[in-house]
Design an enzyme around this catalytic site. Structure first.
Site, PDB file in Angstrom:
ATOM      1  N   HIS A  73       0.837  -1.204   0.000  1.00 54.44           N
ATOM      2  CA  HIS A  73       0.000   0.000   0.000  1.00 54.44           C
ATOM      3  C   HIS A  73       0.872   1.254   0.000  1.00 54.44           C
ATOM      4  CE1 HIS A  73      -3.331   2.666   1.496  1.00 54.44           C
ATOM      5  NE2 HIS A  73      -2.303   3.290   2.038  1.00 54.44           N
ATOM      6  N   GLU A  74       1.896   1.284   0.851  1.00 55.43           N
ATOM      7  CA  GLU A  74       2.761   2.467   0.914  1.00 55.43           C
ATOM      8  C   GLU A  74       3.550   2.651  -0.375  1.00 55.43           C
ATOM      9  OE1 GLU A  74       2.330   4.571   3.116  1.00 55.43           O
ATOM     10  OE2 GLU A  74       1.045   3.322   4.360  1.00 55.43           O
ATOM     11  N   HIS A 108       1.504   4.461  -2.906  1.00 50.33           N
ATOM     12  CA  HIS A 108       1.549   5.911  -2.753  1.00 50.33           C
ATOM     13  C   HIS A 108       2.795   6.491  -3.416  1.00 50.33           C
ATOM     14  CE1 HIS A 108      -1.951   6.702  -0.388  1.00 50.33           C
ATOM     15  NE2 HIS A 108      -1.582   5.956   0.638  1.00 50.33           N
ATOM     16  N   GLU A 144      -6.443   6.910  -0.741  1.00 58.70           N
ATOM     17  CA  GLU A 144      -6.316   5.729   0.107  1.00 58.70           C
ATOM     18  C   GLU A 144      -6.977   4.519  -0.546  1.00 58.70           C
ATOM     19  OE1 GLU A 144      -4.508   5.286   2.901  1.00 58.70           O
ATOM     20  OE2 GLU A 144      -3.789   7.292   2.407  1.00 58.70           O
TER      21      GLU A 144
END
Length: 293
Positions: free
Chosen positions: A130-131, A134, A198
């Site tokens: 997930h990071e 980003h 998100e």
């Protein structure tokens, strides 16, 4: 569309800052506000990662120090076709993680010690994927600049409220509008950016790690831990809360207009639905022991 939306939102914040400067100080205040906005953008571009990591007292770790954790990130970066980011750990019992940096070649990912203690290797993989999403989408730069400008507008509004009425050229109505509306507008724009991103980072992270349920399970554990355990550094600087995978602040969990993150329940539901429509990819070669080594 993502780039266009981001550019528009940043331009809106800059215009709001310049307009607030005009209301407080006339044409001279507008020029000063514009120069300040440009300077803050440049400063945030080059120093956003250093500022955030220093604030949270993050410690960079190598593969020799944290072999399992760094290996997971290296495998995920290869899957996402990203350069290997710098890896940091924050000594904080609240399970959480964030990413920062102005571009993929200057990115850093960070996890708390609480996250590494409480999550399985598969769940850690889901979180770090997930990071990295980003990083891949350049969200870290956008959100840092947005937070910087939003904080500056709030400071300007406070200044206008306490001192703006003393000048002969100030407009009392303008001062009042700045003091009330500018922080609200900045907050709304900041939150509008973070909420959609998100969901997209969840989707891309699930694709990168190969199993949406890993991230769904991790989100449940992180949310539960964040609700019980304080993150004092984040509480002192709430403008950085949107960087974390789950809101580190207390009392903002509902999926409403004023939430910095979508509701965790909604994110988990989306990931579970996604898992039902895709065949999980090949499992990562997770170490026998936990990612904390």
């Amino acid at each position: 569309m993502n780039l266009v939306r981001t550019t528009f939102l940043l331009a809106l914040l800059t215009a709001l800052f310049v307009g607030a400067g005009y209301l407080v100080g006339g044409s001279g205040g507008m020029v000063i506000a514009f120069l300040l906005a440009a300077g803050m953008n440049l400063f945030a571009y080059w120093n956003s990662d250093k500022m955030v990591l220093r604030y949270y007292r993050a410690r960079e770790v190598t593969e020799a120090e944290q072999p399992a954790f760094v290996r997971i990130i290296r495998q995920l970066a290869e899957r996402a076709r990203l350069p290997m980011p710098r890896v940091y750990i924050v000594d904080n019992d609240q399970p959480n993680a964030f990413a920062t940096g102005r571009n993929p070649r200057n990115a850093a990912v960070c996890a708390t010690t609480g996250l590494l203690r409480r999550l399985s290797p598969e769940e850690v993989a889901g979180v770090m994927a997930h990071e990295l999403a980003h990083v891949q989408h350049r969200d870290t730069l956008t959100m840092t600049i947005t937070a910087t400008l939003a904080g500056a507008i709030s400071m300007l509004a406070n200044f206008a409220f306490f001192f703006g009425g003393n000048g002969n050229r100030s407009n009392p109505l303008g001062v009042l509008l700045v003091a009330i509306l500018a922080p609200l507008a900045a907050m709304l724009v900041q939150m509008a950016v973070s909420r959609g991103r998100e969901y997209e980072a969840d989707r891309q992270g699930a694709l990168t790690c190969g199993n949406p349920l890993w991230l769904a399970s991790a989100l449940g554990k992180i949310s539960s831990g964040a609700a019980r355990i304080d993150n004092l550094a984040a509480e002192r600087n709430p403008a950085t809360a949107h960087l974390f995978i789950v809101n580190p602040l207390h009392g903002r969990g509902r999926d409403s207009l004023f939430a910095t993150h979508p509701a965790v329940e909604n994110r988990i539901a989306r990931l579970q639905a996604m898992a039902g429509t895709m065949r999980p990819g090949a499992s990562m070669a997770a170490p026998a022991r936990g990612p904390w080594g």
